[in-house]
Scaffold this motif. Structure first.
Motif, PDB file in Angstrom:
ATOM      1  N   THR A   1      84.674 -52.066-105.290  1.00  0.00           N
ATOM      2  CA  THR A   1      84.213 -50.998-104.404  1.00  0.00           C
ATOM      3  C   THR A   1      85.357 -50.351-103.622  1.00  0.00           C
ATOM      4  O   THR A   1      85.165 -49.302-103.026  1.00  0.00           O
ATOM      5  N   GLY A   2      86.526 -50.988-103.624  1.00  0.00           N
ATOM      6  CA  GLY A   2      87.649 -50.461-102.861  1.00  0.00           C
ATOM      7  C   GLY A   2      88.782 -49.936-103.707  1.00  0.00           C
ATOM      8  O   GLY A   2      89.769 -49.430-103.168  1.00  0.00           O
ATOM      9  N   ALA A   3      88.660 -50.048-105.027  1.00  0.00           N
ATOM     10  CA  ALA A   3      89.719 -49.564-105.914  1.00  0.00           C
ATOM     11  C   ALA A   3      89.101 -48.868-107.128  1.00  0.00           C
ATOM     12  O   ALA A   3      88.048 -49.283-107.625  1.00  0.00           O
ATOM     13  N   TRP A   4      89.769 -47.825-107.587  1.00  0.00           N
ATOM     14  CA  TRP A   4      89.377 -47.113-108.805  1.00  0.00           C
ATOM     15  C   TRP A   4      89.939 -47.853-110.000  1.00  0.00           C
ATOM     16  O   TRP A   4      91.063 -48.362-109.977  1.00  0.00           O
ATOM     17  N   GLU A   5      89.153 -47.930-111.072  1.00  0.00           N
ATOM     18  CA  GLU A   5      89.564 -48.621-112.292  1.00  0.00           C
ATOM     19  C   GLU A   5      89.434 -47.639-113.460  1.00  0.00           C
ATOM     20  O   GLU A   5      88.336 -47.192-113.779  1.00  0.00           O
ATOM     21  N   GLU A   6      90.534 -47.330-114.094  1.00  0.00           N
ATOM     22  CA  GLU A   6      90.514 -46.310-115.137  1.00  0.00           C
ATOM     23  C   GLU A   6      89.714 -46.719-116.366  1.00  0.00           C
ATOM     24  O   GLU A   6      89.306 -45.867-117.158  1.00  0.00           O
ATOM     25  N   PHE A   7      89.444 -48.006-116.521  1.00  0.00           N
ATOM     26  CA  PHE A   7      88.766 -48.511-117.717  1.00  0.00           C
ATOM     27  C   PHE A   7      87.253 -48.590-117.554  1.00  0.00           C
ATOM     28  O   PHE A   7      86.555 -49.029-118.464  1.00  0.00           O
ATOM     29  N   ARG A   8      86.720 -48.181-116.400  1.00  0.00           N
ATOM     30  CA  ARG A   8      85.274 -48.221-116.210  1.00  0.00           C
ATOM     31  C   ARG A   8      84.633 -46.935-116.736  1.00  0.00           C
ATOM     32  O   ARG A   8      85.249 -45.861-116.721  1.00  0.00           O
ATOM     33  N   PRO A   9      83.382 -47.018-117.193  1.00  0.00           N
ATOM     34  CA  PRO A   9      82.742 -45.834-117.771  1.00  0.00           C
ATOM     35  C   PRO A   9      82.519 -44.701-116.778  1.00  0.00           C
ATOM     36  O   PRO A   9      82.333 -43.552-117.196  1.00  0.00           O
ATOM     37  N   ASP A  10      82.536 -44.992-115.478  1.00  0.00           N
ATOM     38  CA  ASP A  10      82.322 -43.946-114.482  1.00  0.00           C
ATOM     39  C   ASP A  10      83.632 -43.458-113.866  1.00  0.00           C
ATOM     40  O   ASP A  10      83.631 -42.718-112.872  1.00  0.00           O
ATOM     41  N   ALA A  11      84.773 -43.821-114.443  1.00  0.00           N
ATOM     42  CA  ALA A  11      86.069 -43.494-113.847  1.00  0.00           C
ATOM     43  C   ALA A  11      86.253 -41.994-113.645  1.00  0.00           C
ATOM     44  O   ALA A  11      86.856 -41.553-112.657  1.00  0.00           O
ATOM     45  N   GLY A  12      85.745 -41.184-114.549  1.00  0.00           N
ATOM     46  CA  GLY A  12      85.918 -39.743-114.457  1.00  0.00           C
ATOM     47  C   GLY A  12      85.149 -39.082-113.336  1.00  0.00           C
ATOM     48  O   GLY A  12      85.367 -37.909-113.034  1.00  0.00           O
ATOM     49  N   LYS A  13      84.257 -39.813-112.696  1.00  0.00           N
ATOM     50  CA  LYS A  13      83.451 -39.237-111.609  1.00  0.00           C
ATOM     51  C   LYS A  13      84.165 -39.298-110.262  1.00  0.00           C
ATOM     52  O   LYS A  13      83.680 -38.733-109.280  1.00  0.00           O
ATOM     53  N   PHE A  14      85.313 -39.991-110.199  1.00  0.00           N
ATOM     54  CA  PHE A  14      86.034 -40.133-108.942  1.00  0.00           C
ATOM     55  C   PHE A  14      87.019 -38.978-108.772  1.00  0.00           C
ATOM     56  O   PHE A  14      87.928 -38.811-109.594  1.00  0.00           O
ATOM     57  N   PRO A  15      86.884 -38.177-107.712  1.00  0.00           N
ATOM     58  CA  PRO A  15      87.828 -37.068-107.490  1.00  0.00           C
ATOM     59  C   PRO A  15      89.249 -37.584-107.299  1.00  0.00           C
ATOM     60  O   PRO A  15      89.466 -38.630-106.674  1.00  0.00           O
ATOM     61  N   ALA A  16      90.214 -36.831-107.811  1.00  0.00           N
ATOM     62  CA  ALA A  16      91.610 -37.233-107.689  1.00  0.00           C
ATOM     63  C   ALA A  16      92.040 -37.355-106.229  1.00  0.00           C
ATOM     64  O   ALA A  16      92.931 -38.150-105.897  1.00  0.00           O
ATOM     65  N   SER A  17      91.404 -36.591-105.349  1.00  0.00           N
ATOM     66  CA  SER A  17      91.799 -36.577-103.943  1.00  0.00           C
ATOM     67  C   SER A  17      91.565 -37.916-103.239  1.00  0.00           C
ATOM     68  O   SER A  17      92.157 -38.161-102.180  1.00  0.00           O
ATOM     69  N   ILE A  18      90.731 -38.775-103.798  1.00  0.00           N
ATOM     70  CA  ILE A  18      90.453 -40.054-103.127  1.00  0.00           C
ATOM     71  C   ILE A  18      91.149 -41.227-103.815  1.00  0.00           C
ATOM     72  O   ILE A  18      90.923 -42.384-103.457  1.00  0.00           O
ATOM     73  N   LEU A  19      92.009 -40.938-104.795  1.00  0.00           N
ATOM     74  CA  LEU A  19      92.736 -41.990-105.489  1.00  0.00           C
ATOM     75  C   LEU A  19      94.106 -42.162-104.855  1.00  0.00           C
ATOM     76  O   LEU A  19      94.881 -41.207-104.754  1.00  0.00           O
ATOM     77  N   GLY A  20      94.413 -43.370-104.431  1.00  0.00           N
ATOM     78  CA  GLY A  20      95.664 -43.642-103.753  1.00  0.00           C
ATOM     79  C   GLY A  20      96.682 -44.330-104.635  1.00  0.00           C
ATOM     80  O   GLY A  20      96.718 -44.131-105.849  1.00  0.00           O
ATOM     81  N   LYS A  21      97.486 -45.162-104.001  1.00  0.00           N
ATOM     82  CA  LYS A  21      98.519 -45.892-104.721  1.00  0.00           C
ATOM     83  C   LYS A  21      97.909 -46.988-105.584  1.00  0.00           C
ATOM     84  O   LYS A  21      96.783 -47.444-105.349  1.00  0.00           O
ATOM     85  N   GLY A  22      98.683 -47.435-106.568  1.00  0.00           N
ATOM     86  CA  GLY A  22      98.248 -48.565-107.375  1.00  0.00           C
ATOM     87  C   GLY A  22      98.124 -49.813-106.506  1.00  0.00           C
ATOM     88  O   GLY A  22      98.860 -49.988-105.527  1.00  0.00           O
ATOM     89  N   ASN A  23      97.178 -50.659-106.861  1.00  0.00           N
ATOM     90  CA  ASN A  23      96.970 -51.880-106.067  1.00  0.00           C
ATOM     91  C   ASN A  23      97.667 -53.098-106.675  1.00  0.00           C
ATOM     92  O   ASN A  23      97.400 -54.233-106.292  1.00  0.00           O
ATOM     93  N   GLY A  24      98.545 -52.856-107.632  1.00  0.00           N
ATOM     94  CA  GLY A  24      99.287 -53.958-108.230  1.00  0.00           C
ATOM     95  C   GLY A  24      98.756 -54.413-109.561  1.00  0.00           C
ATOM     96  O   GLY A  24      99.361 -55.259-110.218  1.00  0.00           O
ATOM     97  N   TRP A  25      97.634 -53.837-109.998  1.00  0.00           N
ATOM     98  CA  TRP A  25      97.026 -54.224-111.271  1.00  0.00           C
ATOM     99  C   TRP A  25      96.939 -53.008-112.172  1.00  0.00           C
ATOM    100  O   TRP A  25      96.627 -51.908-111.713  1.00  0.00           O
TER     101      TRP A  25
END
Length: 278
Positions: free
Chosen positions: A95-119
């Motif tokens: 709930t606190g990090a975006w994951e590019e491999f999830r089926p809903d990844a494209g629904k997250f606006p780029a404006s709310i994506l921050g730095k990588g979390n190390g994974w």
């Protein structure tokens, strides 16, 4: 199923590590009865044994009353099978990090994506944007409910302590974590506070249990006592500390403690002597 990364995901290189219920007849002579809250949600009790498996082919045969598995990677049939075996089932979602491999990844606006979390493939989310994240997380948690899960384990719940690319505060985190709890409760699911040890005093009342990684390694397990005192389970995992070193203290504190390998596959060693939660 992709391999689950190692622990301390949300507080890397800091003093606080990252890391239901039961009811089955037990070996030692007492029987436990499933508990629910006044709102009808499942309420796991301290001492409940569990299995946390986020990688590899799901093994439903571990004789424990609680399973914690990936919500996206398992369908309603897998959850129903665990229920038939007498298990309660927790739905892991981030709930606190975006994951590019999830089926809903494209629904997250780029404006709310921050730095990588190390994974690989993951980035912190701007949790201040509850207007955008609320509907996205509602969809994820609704997915868990529709599949028949009993509870949610929301991950990456202490971004404010990390270099996210956003100026997050403790107040931002409290508001967001409470939003996640309200969404889960609205869908009839119990919800666990993942790590975020420093905010336990403010958040314990909003959550039904806790999930913790490596509190023994970093000498923080006593910080989880408010959940135990409220008669709520603490599901705890270590990766590097031998069971002989942490199980005695875990037992004293009434934690539901496991030793796991970093991939969070089927292998486990438990500090809980029996599946009874009573």
């Amino acid at each position: 199923m992709r391999a689950r990364r190692a622990a301390r995901r949300t507080r890397p290189k800091s003093a606080a590590a990252i890391t239901v219920l039961i009811l089955s007849a037990m070996l030692a002579g007492c029987t436990s009865v499933p508990r629910t809250t006044s709102a009808g949600r499942w309420q796991p009790k301290p001492g409940s044994d569990w299995q946390w498996q986020l990688s590899g082919r799901l093994d439903p045969t571990v004789d424990v009353p609680v399973y914690d598995i990936d919500g996206f990677e398992h369908d309603a049939r897998a959850v129903a099978d665990l229920h038939r075996r007498g298990r309660k089932v927790i739905c892991y979602v981030s709930t606190g990090a975006w994951e590019e491999f999830r089926p809903d990844a494209g629904k997250f606006p780029a404006s709310i994506l921050g730095k990588g979390n190390g994974w690989p493939g993951e980035r912190w989310l701007d949790i201040r944007r509850r207007d955008l994240l609320g509907p996205l997380m509602e969809s994820r948690i609704e997915m868990c409910a529709k599949k028949g899960f009993d509870a949610v384990e929301p991950d990456n719940m202490d971004g404010y302590r990390n270099r996210t690319g956003f100026s997050l505060t403790g107040a931002d985190q409290l508001r967001y974590n409470r939003l996640i709890a309200r969404i889960a409760h609205r869908h009839g699911l119990a919800v666990g506070l993942k790590n975020d040890l420093d905010q336990i005093p403010q958040l314990e009342a909003d959550f039904d249990f806790a999930v913790n990684e490596q509190c023994a390694q970093y000498d923080e397990c006593a910080d989880l006592t408010p959940f135990i005192e409220a008669d709520k389970a603490v599901f705890h995992v270590e990766y590097e500390v031998p069971v002989a070193r942490f199980c005695p203290e875990s037992t004293r504190l009434r934690l539901s403690s496991l030793l796991k390998k970093y991939d969070l596959g089927t292998w486990r060693r438990s500090c809980v002597a029996s599946p009874s939660a009573e």
